[in-house]
Design a protein around this motif. Structure first.
Motif, PDB file in Angstrom:
ATOM      1  N   SER A  72       0.849  -1.201   0.000  1.00  0.00           N
ATOM      2  CA  SER A  72       0.000   0.000   0.000  1.00  0.00           C
ATOM      3  C   SER A  72       0.879   1.242   0.000  1.00  0.00           C
ATOM      4  O   SER A  72       1.969   1.254   0.567  1.00  0.00           O
ATOM      5  N   ASN A  73       0.390   2.237  -0.662  1.00  0.00           N
ATOM      6  CA  ASN A  73       1.060   3.534  -0.722  1.00  0.00           C
ATOM      7  C   ASN A  73       0.336   4.482   0.224  1.00  0.00           C
ATOM      8  O   ASN A  73      -0.844   4.308   0.468  1.00  0.00           O
ATOM      9  N   ASN A  74       1.039   5.456   0.736  1.00  0.00           N
ATOM     10  CA  ASN A  74       0.371   6.482   1.554  1.00  0.00           C
ATOM     11  C   ASN A  74      -0.303   5.935   2.798  1.00  0.00           C
ATOM     12  O   ASN A  74      -1.307   6.476   3.232  1.00  0.00           O
ATOM     13  N   LYS A 137      14.167  -1.362  -0.790  1.00  0.00           N
ATOM     14  CA  LYS A 137      13.500  -1.629  -2.071  1.00  0.00           C
ATOM     15  C   LYS A 137      13.173  -0.323  -2.762  1.00  0.00           C
ATOM     16  O   LYS A 137      12.617   0.577  -2.144  1.00  0.00           O
ATOM     17  N   THR A 138      13.533  -0.161  -3.967  1.00  0.00           N
ATOM     18  CA  THR A 138      12.994   0.877  -4.860  1.00  0.00           C
ATOM     19  C   THR A 138      13.745   0.871  -6.179  1.00  0.00           C
ATOM     20  O   THR A 138      14.968   0.674  -6.197  1.00  0.00           O
ATOM     21  N   ILE A 139      13.004   1.090  -7.253  1.00  0.00           N
ATOM     22  CA  ILE A 139      13.682   1.213  -8.547  1.00  0.00           C
ATOM     23  C   ILE A 139      14.508   2.502  -8.592  1.00  0.00           C
ATOM     24  O   ILE A 139      15.397   2.633  -9.414  1.00  0.00           O
ATOM     25  N   ASP A 140      14.212   3.456  -7.692  1.00  0.00           N
ATOM     26  CA  ASP A 140      14.868   4.770  -7.760  1.00  0.00           C
ATOM     27  C   ASP A 140      16.326   4.756  -7.280  1.00  0.00           C
ATOM     28  O   ASP A 140      17.078   5.688  -7.546  1.00  0.00           O
ATOM     29  N   ASN A 141      16.707   3.734  -6.516  1.00  0.00           N
ATOM     30  CA  ASN A 141      18.059   3.603  -5.943  1.00  0.00           C
ATOM     31  C   ASN A 141      18.412   4.774  -5.020  1.00  0.00           C
ATOM     32  O   ASN A 141      19.582   5.143  -4.909  1.00  0.00           O
ATOM     33  N   VAL A 181      12.233   8.950 -17.741  1.00  0.00           N
ATOM     34  CA  VAL A 181      12.273   7.783 -16.845  1.00  0.00           C
ATOM     35  C   VAL A 181      11.980   8.212 -15.405  1.00  0.00           C
ATOM     36  O   VAL A 181      12.041   9.388 -15.060  1.00  0.00           O
ATOM     37  N   MET A 182      11.682   7.202 -14.578  1.00  0.00           N
ATOM     38  CA  MET A 182      11.343   7.473 -13.178  1.00  0.00           C
ATOM     39  C   MET A 182      12.590   7.731 -12.335  1.00  0.00           C
ATOM     40  O   MET A 182      13.691   7.800 -12.869  1.00  0.00           O
ATOM     41  N   GLY A 183      12.398   7.839 -11.057  1.00  0.00           N
ATOM     42  CA  GLY A 183      13.540   8.060 -10.162  1.00  0.00           C
ATOM     43  C   GLY A 183      13.285   9.128  -9.107  1.00  0.00           C
ATOM     44  O   GLY A 183      14.145   9.407  -8.279  1.00  0.00           O
ATOM     45  N   ARG A 184      12.158   9.754  -9.208  1.00  0.00           N
ATOM     46  CA  ARG A 184      11.794  10.854  -8.299  1.00  0.00           C
ATOM     47  C   ARG A 184      12.868  11.926  -8.283  1.00  0.00           C
ATOM     48  O   ARG A 184      13.180  12.468  -9.314  1.00  0.00           O
ATOM     49  N   TYR A 185      13.503  12.183  -7.150  1.00  0.00           N
ATOM     50  CA  TYR A 185      14.443  13.308  -7.076  1.00  0.00           C
ATOM     51  C   TYR A 185      15.897  12.871  -7.291  1.00  0.00           C
ATOM     52  O   TYR A 185      16.822  13.634  -7.033  1.00  0.00           O
ATOM     53  N   SER A 234      15.146  12.656 -16.493  1.00  0.00           N
ATOM     54  CA  SER A 234      14.492  12.182 -15.260  1.00  0.00           C
ATOM     55  C   SER A 234      13.154  12.872 -15.102  1.00  0.00           C
ATOM     56  O   SER A 234      13.025  14.073 -15.400  1.00  0.00           O
ATOM     57  N   GLU A 235      12.194  12.148 -14.531  1.00  0.00           N
ATOM     58  CA  GLU A 235      10.909  12.788 -14.237  1.00  0.00           C
ATOM     59  C   GLU A 235      11.098  13.990 -13.292  1.00  0.00           C
ATOM     60  O   GLU A 235      10.313  14.930 -13.316  1.00  0.00           O
ATOM     61  N   GLY A 236      12.163  13.978 -12.515  1.00  0.00           N
ATOM     62  CA  GLY A 236      12.398  15.064 -11.552  1.00  0.00           C
ATOM     63  C   GLY A 236      13.350  16.137 -12.067  1.00  0.00           C
ATOM     64  O   GLY A 236      13.757  17.023 -11.317  1.00  0.00           O
ATOM     65  N   GLY A 286       7.344   5.167 -17.722  1.00  0.00           N
ATOM     66  CA  GLY A 286       6.358   4.916 -16.673  1.00  0.00           C
ATOM     67  C   GLY A 286       6.509   3.595 -15.934  1.00  0.00           C
ATOM     68  O   GLY A 286       7.624   3.137 -15.666  1.00  0.00           O
ATOM     69  N   TYR A 287       5.357   2.973 -15.653  1.00  0.00           N
ATOM     70  CA  TYR A 287       5.315   1.828 -14.727  1.00  0.00           C
ATOM     71  C   TYR A 287       5.903   0.550 -15.302  1.00  0.00           C
ATOM     72  O   TYR A 287       6.087  -0.416 -14.569  1.00  0.00           O
ATOM     73  N   VAL A 288       6.208   0.564 -16.622  1.00  0.00           N
ATOM     74  CA  VAL A 288       6.894  -0.577 -17.234  1.00  0.00           C
ATOM     75  C   VAL A 288       8.212  -0.837 -16.478  1.00  0.00           C
ATOM     76  O   VAL A 288       8.674  -1.976 -16.363  1.00  0.00           O
ATOM     77  N   GLN A 289       8.801   0.254 -15.940  1.00  0.00           N
ATOM     78  CA  GLN A 289      10.074   0.120 -15.224  1.00  0.00           C
ATOM     79  C   GLN A 289       9.930  -0.662 -13.918  1.00  0.00           C
ATOM     80  O   GLN A 289      10.901  -1.185 -13.373  1.00  0.00           O
ATOM     81  N   ARG A 290       8.731  -0.693 -13.391  1.00  0.00           N
ATOM     82  CA  ARG A 290       8.510  -1.313 -12.075  1.00  0.00           C
ATOM     83  C   ARG A 290       7.905  -2.704 -12.166  1.00  0.00           C
ATOM     84  O   ARG A 290       8.007  -3.477 -11.219  1.00  0.00           O
ATOM     85  N   GLY A 291       7.227  -2.960 -13.283  1.00  0.00           N
ATOM     86  CA  GLY A 291       6.490  -4.216 -13.380  1.00  0.00           C
ATOM     87  C   GLY A 291       7.351  -5.343 -13.938  1.00  0.00           C
ATOM     88  O   GLY A 291       8.470  -5.124 -14.395  1.00  0.00           O
TER      89      GLY A 291
HETATM   90  O1  F6P Z   1       9.474   5.377  -6.007  1.00  0.00           O
HETATM   91  C1  F6P Z   1       9.196   4.574  -7.099  1.00  0.00           C
HETATM   92  C2  F6P Z   1       8.372   5.317  -8.108  1.00  0.00           C
HETATM   93  O2  F6P Z   1       8.104   4.441  -9.177  1.00  0.00           O
HETATM   94  C3  F6P Z   1       8.974   6.621  -8.614  1.00  0.00           C
HETATM   95  O3  F6P Z   1      10.011   6.402  -9.525  1.00  0.00           O
HETATM   96  C4  F6P Z   1       7.765   7.332  -9.128  1.00  0.00           C
HETATM   97  O4  F6P Z   1       7.918   8.726  -9.118  1.00  0.00           O
HETATM   98  C5  F6P Z   1       6.715   6.936  -8.133  1.00  0.00           C
HETATM   99  O5  F6P Z   1       7.155   5.718  -7.548  1.00  0.00           O
HETATM  100  C6  F6P Z   1       5.344   6.761  -8.680  1.00  0.00           C
HETATM  101  O6  F6P Z   1       4.524   6.483  -7.604  1.00  0.00           O
HETATM  102  P1  F6P Z   1       2.997   6.020  -7.666  1.00  0.00           P
HETATM  103  O7  F6P Z   1       3.041   4.511  -7.609  1.00  0.00           O
HETATM  104  O8  F6P Z   1       2.436   6.594  -6.423  1.00  0.00           O
HETATM  105  O9  F6P Z   1       2.414   6.554  -8.905  1.00  0.00           O
END
Ligand code: F6P
Length: 373
Positions: A72-74, A137-141, A181-185, A234-236, A286-291
């Protein structure tokens, strides 16, 4: 030690199931029963958990994406958003209920698989007397105090494959191709995939970019007869004196998970087309990076993390993050990972971003990748 529990929390990352499998197998080998809370801290609050069994529900999961116990998020149980009977939003602390749930179930250690938000709650539970062990855990490292998080290698591989594909279509059409690509900050995915995928520019949050430097690079390529360019952003990332591209904010953007980034690629492609006259297109990975399935590297790394975590618990070493440093599995106090502040619900200030003396920056510059500065 007889009973332990695992939870997976926050955005998913490839390798979560591999860690779960490694914990379950190591625990069983040592006569320990293993349980999993359903949907992260939400399951802890609702007292919702299942027994994990290496020949049952935890079998055949090594190569599977996602997490068999959900996430769960949040869900910050120390400061959870609720709505009272008058329809007003109230933030409440449910952590004592969670602690009681752990005690009642008889779990002697809680393994928390997550990024910095998850580890902050883990640290806060440890301050309330729960034995916690975090796994990064995180793809963002971007988790502090470890050299690599699991999930990151897979995300870099996915971005690299996308760059290979963008190269051929960029060349065929004489276009500028921008990959967001993702990675947040943090710019780790951008920088490593740019090196692996032979990109011409890598624009990361750590270096606000000068659009003219990016155009110089494109023009230098043109002068050498290269009619196309490939850029990872980067998205950030943001332009010098510009703003980060934010798609949406929740709860006034307070906390890491309450800001949804997006749009940096479109913005850049638009500016480049306008300023160079070269057709430019943006792709958001997007989410292809996580799945999907974790890379071989992530499967091994995740397994190492899981085994080490149970070994630490058996030695009575708690309230730490399992960390991978200089090629070895070790551990660091959770306080070193999330900072010592006790502001409830705030994002950690300790995210691991790229330092300017990082060897990756040096390598990128030496091979002529434009970093926008
Ligand atoms: O922290 C992992 C991540 O995939 C980030 O790279 C991205 O900004 C964020 O989560 C997206 O989060 P959500 O799942 O809330 O859309």
């Amino acid at each position: 030690m007889k009973k332990i529990a695992i939870l997976t929390n926050g955005g998913d990352a490839p390798g979560l199931n591999a860690v779960i499998r490694a914990i379950v197998k190591t625990a069983e080998n040592n006569g320990i029963e293993c349980y999993g809370y359903i949907e992260g801290y939400r399951g802890l609050l609702d007292n919702n958990y299942v027994k994990l069994d290496s020949s049952g529900n935890a079998s055949g999961i090594l190569n599977k994406g996602g997490t068999i116990i959900g996430t769960s998020n949040n869900t910050n149980v120390f400061n959870l958003k609720t709505v009272n009977e008058n329809g007003e939003v109230e933030y409440k602390d449910f952590s004592d209920k969670c602690v009681q749930n752990i005690k009642d179930a008889g779990f002697e250690c809680l393994f928390t698989l997550g990024g910095d938000g998850t580890q902050k709650s883990s640290r806060d539970f440890s301050r309330k007397g729960v034995n916690c062990i975090g796994i990064p855990k995180t793809i963002d490292n971007d988790v502090a105090a470890t050299d690599i998080t699991f999930g990151y290698n897979t995300a870099v591989s996915v971005a690299t494959e996308a760059l290979d594909r963008l190269h051929t279509t960029a060349e065929a059409h004489h276009r500028i191709m921008v990959l967001e690509v993702m990675g947040r900050y943090a710019g780790w995915i951008t920088l490593e995939s740019a090196i692996a995928g032979g990109a011409d520019c890598a624009l990361i949050p750590e270096i606000p970019y000068d659009i003219n430097k990016v155009i110089d690079k494109i023009n230098r390529r043109k002068a050498k007869g290269k009619q196309f360019s490939v850029i990872v952003v980067s998205e950030g990332a943001r332009e010098k004196d510009g703003e980060m591209s934010i798609k949406r904010t929740f709860d006034e953007g307070k906390g890491l998970d309450n800001v949804r980034l997006g749009g940096a690629g479109e913005k850049l492609a638009g500016r480049l087309e306008e300023m160079t006259g070269i057709a430019s297109r943006a792709t958001v990975l997007g989410y292809v990076q996580r799945g999907g399935t974790p890379s071989a590297y992530d499967r091994v790394l995740s397994t190492k993390y899981g085994v080490k975590a149970v070994e630490l618990a058996m030695k009575g070493i708690f309230n730490v993050l399992v960390s991978y440093k200089h090629g070895e599995m070790t551990y660091v106090p959770l306080d070193d990972v999330v900072g010592k502040d006790s502001v409830v619900g705030a994002a950690s200030s300790k995210n691991r971003t790229i330092e300017m003396d990082d060897p990756l920056i040096h390598v990128a510059r030496q091979i002529g990748i434009c970093l926008g500065d």
